[in-house]
Design an enzyme around this catalytic site. Structure first.
Site, PDB file in Angstrom:
ATOM      1  N   HIS A 116     -58.303 -45.083  -7.577  1.00 40.98           N
ATOM      2  CA  HIS A 116     -59.479 -44.770  -6.760  1.00 40.98           C
ATOM      3  C   HIS A 116     -60.662 -44.537  -7.685  1.00 40.98           C
ATOM      4  CE1 HIS A 116     -56.132 -43.829  -4.019  1.00 40.98           C
ATOM      5  NE2 HIS A 116     -56.952 -44.168  -3.054  1.00 40.98           N
ATOM      6  N   GLU A 145     -56.461 -57.416   2.192  1.00 36.18           N
ATOM      7  CA  GLU A 145     -57.724 -57.736   1.513  1.00 36.18           C
ATOM      8  C   GLU A 145     -57.883 -59.238   1.343  1.00 36.18           C
ATOM      9  OE1 GLU A 145     -55.548 -55.440   0.535  1.00 36.18           O
ATOM     10  OE2 GLU A 145     -56.678 -53.610   0.984  1.00 36.18           O
TER      11      GLU A 145
HETATM   12  C1  TPP Z   1     -54.140 -52.584  -1.198  1.00 38.34           C
HETATM   13  C2  TPP Z   1     -54.616 -51.326  -0.539  1.00 38.34           C
HETATM   14  N1  TPP Z   1     -55.570 -51.391   0.393  1.00 38.34           N
HETATM   15  C3  TPP Z   1     -56.039 -50.272   0.969  1.00 38.34           C
HETATM   16  C4  TPP Z   1     -55.553 -49.033   0.626  1.00 38.34           C
HETATM   17  C5  TPP Z   1     -56.110 -47.755   1.276  1.00 38.34           C
HETATM   18  N2  TPP Z   1     -55.125 -47.159   2.176  1.00 38.34           N
HETATM   19  C6  TPP Z   1     -54.313 -46.170   1.771  1.00 38.34           C
HETATM   20  S1  TPP Z   1     -53.198 -45.725   2.949  1.00 38.34           S
HETATM   21  C7  TPP Z   1     -53.784 -46.858   4.048  1.00 38.34           C
HETATM   22  C8  TPP Z   1     -53.123 -47.000   5.398  1.00 38.34           C
HETATM   23  C9  TPP Z   1     -51.660 -47.344   5.299  1.00 38.34           C
HETATM   24  O1  TPP Z   1     -51.063 -47.367   6.571  1.00 38.34           O
HETATM   25  P1  TPP Z   1     -49.504 -47.605   6.782  1.00 38.34           P
HETATM   26  O2  TPP Z   1     -49.048 -48.701   5.865  1.00 38.34           O
HETATM   27  O3  TPP Z   1     -49.266 -47.793   8.211  1.00 38.34           O
HETATM   28  O4  TPP Z   1     -48.786 -46.308   6.245  1.00 38.34           O
HETATM   29  P2  TPP Z   1     -48.878 -44.814   6.825  1.00 38.34           P
HETATM   30  O5  TPP Z   1     -50.053 -44.176   6.157  1.00 38.34           O
HETATM   31  O6  TPP Z   1     -49.024 -44.910   8.287  1.00 38.34           O
HETATM   32  O7  TPP Z   1     -47.610 -44.150   6.414  1.00 38.34           O
HETATM   33  C10 TPP Z   1     -54.864 -47.544   3.485  1.00 38.34           C
HETATM   34  C11 TPP Z   1     -55.657 -48.590   4.180  1.00 38.34           C
HETATM   35  C12 TPP Z   1     -54.558 -49.024  -0.364  1.00 38.34           C
HETATM   36  N3  TPP Z   1     -54.017 -47.862  -0.784  1.00 38.34           N
HETATM   37  N4  TPP Z   1     -54.108 -50.168  -0.921  1.00 38.34           N
END
Ligand code: TPP
Ligand code: TPP
Ligand code: MG
Ligand code: MG
Lengths: 325, 404, 325, 404
Positions: free
Chosen positions: C130, C60
């Site tokens: 959320h 972000e």
């Molecule tokens: C600071 C923040 N930004 C955005 C989100 C929304 N979000 C939740 S999971 C995710 C993707 C995470 O991907 P990754 O780190 O590769 O983990 P995976 O789900 O593949 O295990 C996002 C963008 C969040 N939870 N926290």
């Protein structure tokens, strides 16, 4: 008792805290060998070792992330943010993490042992980025405590309370007073409780409320008002979260008038919360609108700093306006 | 002092770029698809009990994931996240730790918690946010945590646990530092392992956490789960380097990449990482390569962003593979295993039924734990709320009946 | 006119904005091919190309840093933060950079072309992370504009205004209404000016003020109050910075009473600013204390969300209390 | 698709860490201490005019720095920061750009701005925050900026300009992208160069900025000035890898390290980086190694944290070295040069005297530029303030006399 300036008082509080707990750590940018850009941590690395008083890399979000982890493990974590203007990269770690750590886990984990120290405020020709007073940003965040001392004595007693308090606390240090505020401070340990405002001087016509470096200004204004026959009750809020509604409301019930002064921009500053609460608590006692004498709604300026700041003259005219309402 | 900029001291006259392909980081693999040891692979030190526990944990999580995904579809829980495809990476890495090492996870690592002994009932209580939930029903499903099991409560903001893990690990090291010379005086008892996804590794907190761990020398294992996706964002829109492992060098952190669908390789790599950490007090970066076989969460449908072809060429199952290994070893009774799995699926269904009937937390839990003790303002707000709820019991059925 | 839900209205505003300027870009986590986790940017990558509508890495602070740079170069930069709860890592880039870009440079440079879109608010069983409504954190920051639509129609007209406005604007989208709010929305371009509140329904006994998803709640409460013979004037603030003091003060001068409702915690929420200002502006007209019906001073809960939220019943009792004061 | 995790595909059975020393990044050096070309060094394409302009700029900045440091000691300006030791790195890198390429600097890069033509008077107006300052007297001394010269106004928060540079550079590329296939349709006209210190490189914004530039392919040159210190913090308490350059690999960014006291090497490296960026649209990381010869700023005294020995072994002067080069080339008349320098020092003193007497900005500038046009609230606040100042003219001498 000894004569100390505010930096020495803070250094003394840190020294006691470090000796109190073997895991206590002090860290931040330049706080180690050098003792911090304002020298508040001077001599502590030598005394407690490089593993307990140390420089961090230049990353405020990292400092607070690290601090949250350290505190969660039960170690008193005393983090310094070099200027309050630079606390914002750590905003997520403070607002989403420190503040919510205990709640979200049902108290399985908490960062009660976290204390954040940061020099704040203007009046030092620092312009936009060495002058801010960001307390209100944090006041909207349940889970944090916020404390601001007005002089050396208060600084020591309150900082000790913050470090011992079992909640994450931000301790805002009015840097304009670091060397300017000198007074008698006990060399031994003592504590000033968090959450209690102090009636610094009593009066009958209007209540003046401030915290930190702004206390000097309202006390000055109170003096000037006295010469014009207006009796001011002067209160130091000291703790912004939790704040002492009772003491303030009691005073306003008596005087019928309230003036709040802070350096931060007026809009949505903590003065707004105080006004909103007190108009509710003291509705029938208020004889004039609650007045706010604060920073303008602009970034902090430089060349026109004098015009910008809520000085004693401005406070005085607001006092008169209120009394003559 | 002769090197204040802290850099390599060799000099060149050749005006050439260092190319990103300079490091060609290999992936450690020990078991083939059938669970047989690959030629040249050295088996790590693993006993039957541990191997079986890894396997049972993976089976448990697979069953839980399937059941809870279904429960979400039925509207019984609001949200769920599966570990599908990464069970080996998570379980085997947790298995290579001591039980009282700290684990700070992202969210998709329920297998590590299970390995530590989190009970089926505890999982359920959290997901149904009932009054038995250790987290007092405050977070969305799958945000587990347990102080007793040294598993930090999950928090949704991504990446925040990374510098926190550095701080936590640092505290684990302090008692072992000789104050005189700053050196380790003994081997470290406990370390911290921090899981995160390749997506979360883009956050500034990742940079801060790894750099601080390297500089301050914190005994933390950074376990990057590179599963190819962050929700819909593929890894090649997430970074341009060679995975996450290629960043280790820049931080001065020892690094190893491992096939995350190969539980034995993960176990070996994490064991080695832990050994290095307790001896030196320094961090290690482990990157696990295992495809996210399922959707991101129950709110997600990957058919909107990835192809059938891709899915059909990425199907490695860590459980099957490890099962092959156990069978080769003669450590597993397949019939018994299948019977247990059947029984487990029943138990899960039963546990759902129990947990969803447990009462929600009392109204006092709305304001407790904001501070160590409620501040006066919160007490006042609670009193007002109680009066309001009492005055309108029909509107607040969850709590109205229980207000004293 | 077409029937649109709020997501479609937003998508339509984005579509028009992209066609208007060849350098306009939309970016954020998952906004590209997939069209965003709520699908607000659906179809736009296909239409305008991967170089103008694209996924960013998951950072972000990077999204906002990139956006500031892009906007400074004169390109309309439309950044999405996936949930308002995750805007805090970008706090420094917004508060210290976007907000102060023009001022600090004497308008040599500015990021007027920046628009930040972010879904906010509760009522969706999202728990701590959320559900947040962080508008007040930004309201204390001179240099930013803050806008919140209450329905699909407003969303399109206001978002278009935000994108065209030559200042950095945060557009908070009430995600609870994304699919729930359906109404007639012009397919063509139109604009609803920033900074003007709207009197949604007139009344004489008390003024009810809210914004975004909370409008539904106070309208509901107004209906209930009507049945009890209380006439409410209902106002949608729409724009939090700058905010329309005049319209609110005029209404309160008429009704003599004010109730403000927002989802965010009450302490130092934007309701505090409104109360502080209006007690000043309307001191002699107020017949009862200004009332705030807001979130409790706790993190956003899950199991007890129903108890937590400032619902119509709570608003109704506060209305009665105010009228009976 | 066959590589969803975006990693090297080689596999190993050897359980070995990738060691941080895997990359041994050399420093490009072309001139020796006396300014003579080192054996094997290839001279870059540089003409006499450019070389002299680089030299004159360095001389100017050295004189300005000395004078302003003194002026601060006399209490004439509140604050100052010298470029001492890094003049070569900054000037020569700016010289390798086109004049309308964007420069986004940290604060110690006044030489780049001078190279672009910022006048002595403009420097002074900023430092004295008078009404002629382009920044309207709002920021501390040395926070210069000029739209005309494509030099972004300095902002104190560290690292924030790094992802901003990525965004700015991206905008420079958009017009050159073929919407059909996403490829470059022509060479890019302008790029962005972003300066930052090795300390600022620890900020999360660094990580975000470099990663995004690599993934989104933005034509930006990241110019890291590794001068060994961040205020009092030495580089070995800042990072544990091999300088900043070693991180380039992790981001998939082409990288080069250069001796920052060797202006010719810096020029060559930046020229090469720019060429690569305009042709490919991709970023480059350049790390300059040059010791911070002076204090951090006038608020700082390095004797509190670094040794005399260290200072005495790190004394490389980029100006002397480049002078040697020019003399060898026969491009410089030494006597004339010295005379000019004398004259310059006089001019600077005169300029101080002029600038300090120029009026401060008018009171209206307190509220202008918060928004494009003042919002009603600010107009109200300004009116109230004017009335107050008028009522107390003695208390606000700066503005009182000029209020209409
Ligand atoms: C600071 C923040 N930004 C955005 C989100 C929304 N979000 C939740 S999971 C995710 C993707 C995470 O991907 P990754 O780190 O590769 O983990 P995976 O789900 O593949 O295990 C996002 C963008 C969040 N939870 N926290
Ligand atoms: C976000 C932020 N944190 C802290 C500071 C205070 N500060 C100003 S300069 C500086 C050191 C910067 O060092 P480096 O990046 O190496 O640049 P150098 O001064 O060596 O050129 C610090 C800590 C700041 N300006 N911004
Ligand atoms: Mg992933
Ligand atoms: Mg430096």
């Amino acid at each position: 008792m000894a004569q100390m300036n505010m930096l020495q008082a803070i250094n003394s509080a840190l020294d006691i805290s470090m000796s109190e707990h073997p895991l206590a750590c002090i860290f931040g940018e330049d706080v180690g060998y050098f003792g911090g850009v304002f020298r508040a941590t001077s001599g502590l690395q030598e005394k407690y070792g490089k593993h307990r008083v140390f420089n961090t890399p230049l990353t405020e979000q990292g400092i607070l992330g690290f601090a949250n982890g350290l505190a969660a493990a039960g170690a008193p974590a005393i983090a310094e943010i070099q200027f309050a203007d630079y606390i914002f990269p750590a905003f997520d770690q403070i607002v989403n993490e420190s503040a919510k750590f205990r709640y979200r886990s049902g108290n399985e984990f908490n960062v009660g042992k976290l204390t954040i120290r940061t020099p704040y405020g203007g009046g030092i020709a620092g312009g936009l980025y060495h002058s801010q007073s960001p307390e209100a940003y944090f006041a909207h965040t349940p889970g944090l405590k916020l404390v601001v001392p007005r002089n050396a004595y208060q600084a020591k007693g309150l900082l000790r309370a913050c470090i011992k308090d079992d909640n994450p606390v931000i301790f805002f240090e009015p840097k304009r007073l670091y060397r300017a505020s000198i007074g008698d401070v006990p060399e031994d340990d003592f504590i000033i409780p968090i959450g209690k405002a102090e009636v610094v001087s009593e009066g009958s016509d209007i209540t003046l409320l401030a915290w930190g470096a702004q206390m000097e200004i309202i006390e000055q204004a109170a003096e000037m008002a006295k010469e014009e026959g207006i009796s001011c009750e002067v209160i130091d809020l000291r703790s912004i979260q939790p704040w002492d509604v009772e003491t303030v409301a009691k005073s306003v019930t008596k005087t019928g008038r309230l003036l709040i002064s802070h350096e931060a921009p007026v809009t949505c500053g903590f003065g707004a919360e105080i006004a909103a609460t007190i108009q509710q608590e003291c509705f029938l006692h208020l004889e004039s609108p609650i007045s706010r004498v604060c920073g303008l709604d602009t970034p902090y300026p430089l060349a026109l700093e004098k015009e910008y700041i809520p000085d004693a003259l401005k406070v005085l005219s607001a006092i008169k306006q209120s009394v003559q309402f | 002092m002769t090197n204040p900029q802290n850099v390599s001291l060799n000099v060149t006259q050749a005006l050439e770029f260092i190319d990103p392909s300079a490091l060609d980081i290999p992936t450690v693999s020990l078991l083939d698809e059938n669970g047989h040891l690959v030629k040249d692979a050295v088996e790590p030190n693993i006993d039957k009990e541990t191997a079986l526990k890894i396997y049972k944990t993976m089976r448990f999580i697979r069953a839980l994931d399937e059941r809870m995904q279904a429960a979400q579809r039925q509207g019984r829980v609001s949200f769920y996240m599966q570990c599908l495809g990464e069970e080996g990476a998570v379980t085997a890495s947790a298995a290579a730790l001591k039980d009282d090492d700290m684990i700070m996870a992202q969210y998709r690592e329920q297998a590590a918690l299970r390995y530590r002994g989190f009970s089926l009932e505890q999982f359920m209580n959290q997901m149904f946010s009932n009054e038995k939930d250790l987290g007092k029903g405050r977070q969305m499903p799958i945000h587990y945590g347990s102080k007793e099991l040294h598993y930090m409560t999950i928090s949704s903001p991504l990446g925040t646990q990374i510098p926190q893990a550095t701080g936590y690990a640092y505290s684990q090291k302090i008692p072992h530092i000789n104050a005189e010379n700053g050196e380790l005086s003994s081997e470290i008892n406990n370390i911290t392992l921090c899981y995160f996804g390749e997506g979360a590794a883009s956050e500034g907190d990742f940079h801060a956490g790894l750099n601080m761990a390297a500089v301050l020398k914190a005994p933390v294992i950074f376990f990057a789960r590179n599963n190819g996706y962050a929700i819909s964002t593929p890894a090649d829109e997430q970074f341009a380097g060679d995975g996450i492992a290629s960043r280790g060098v820049g931080y001065g952190i020892k690094t190893i990449r491992v096939d995350g669908a190969d539980a034995l390789a993960v176990y070996a790599a994490t064991q080695k990482a832990r050994q290095f950490s307790v001896e030196t007090g320094e961090p290690v970066l482990v990157e696990s390569i295992a495809y996210r076989l399922g959707a991101h969460s129950t709110s997600d449908d990957p058919t909107g962003y990835r192809s059938k072809e891709e899915e059909s060429t990425n199907t490695k199952c860590p459980i099957q593979r490890f099962k092959g290994y156990l069978l080769t070893k003669g450590w597993l009774d397949e019939a018994e295993d299948n019977a247990q799995d059947e029984a487990l699926r029943e138990q899960i269904l039963d546990a759902v039924k129990v947990a969803e009937k447990v009462a929600k937390p009392p109204i006092e839990d709305l304001v407790s734990d904001v501070y160590d003790t409620p501040i006066p303002l919160l007490e006042k707000q609670l009193e007002a709320l109680k009066a309001h709820v009492k005055a309108h019991p029909d509107a607040y059925p969850t709590t109205a009946g229980r207000i004293k």
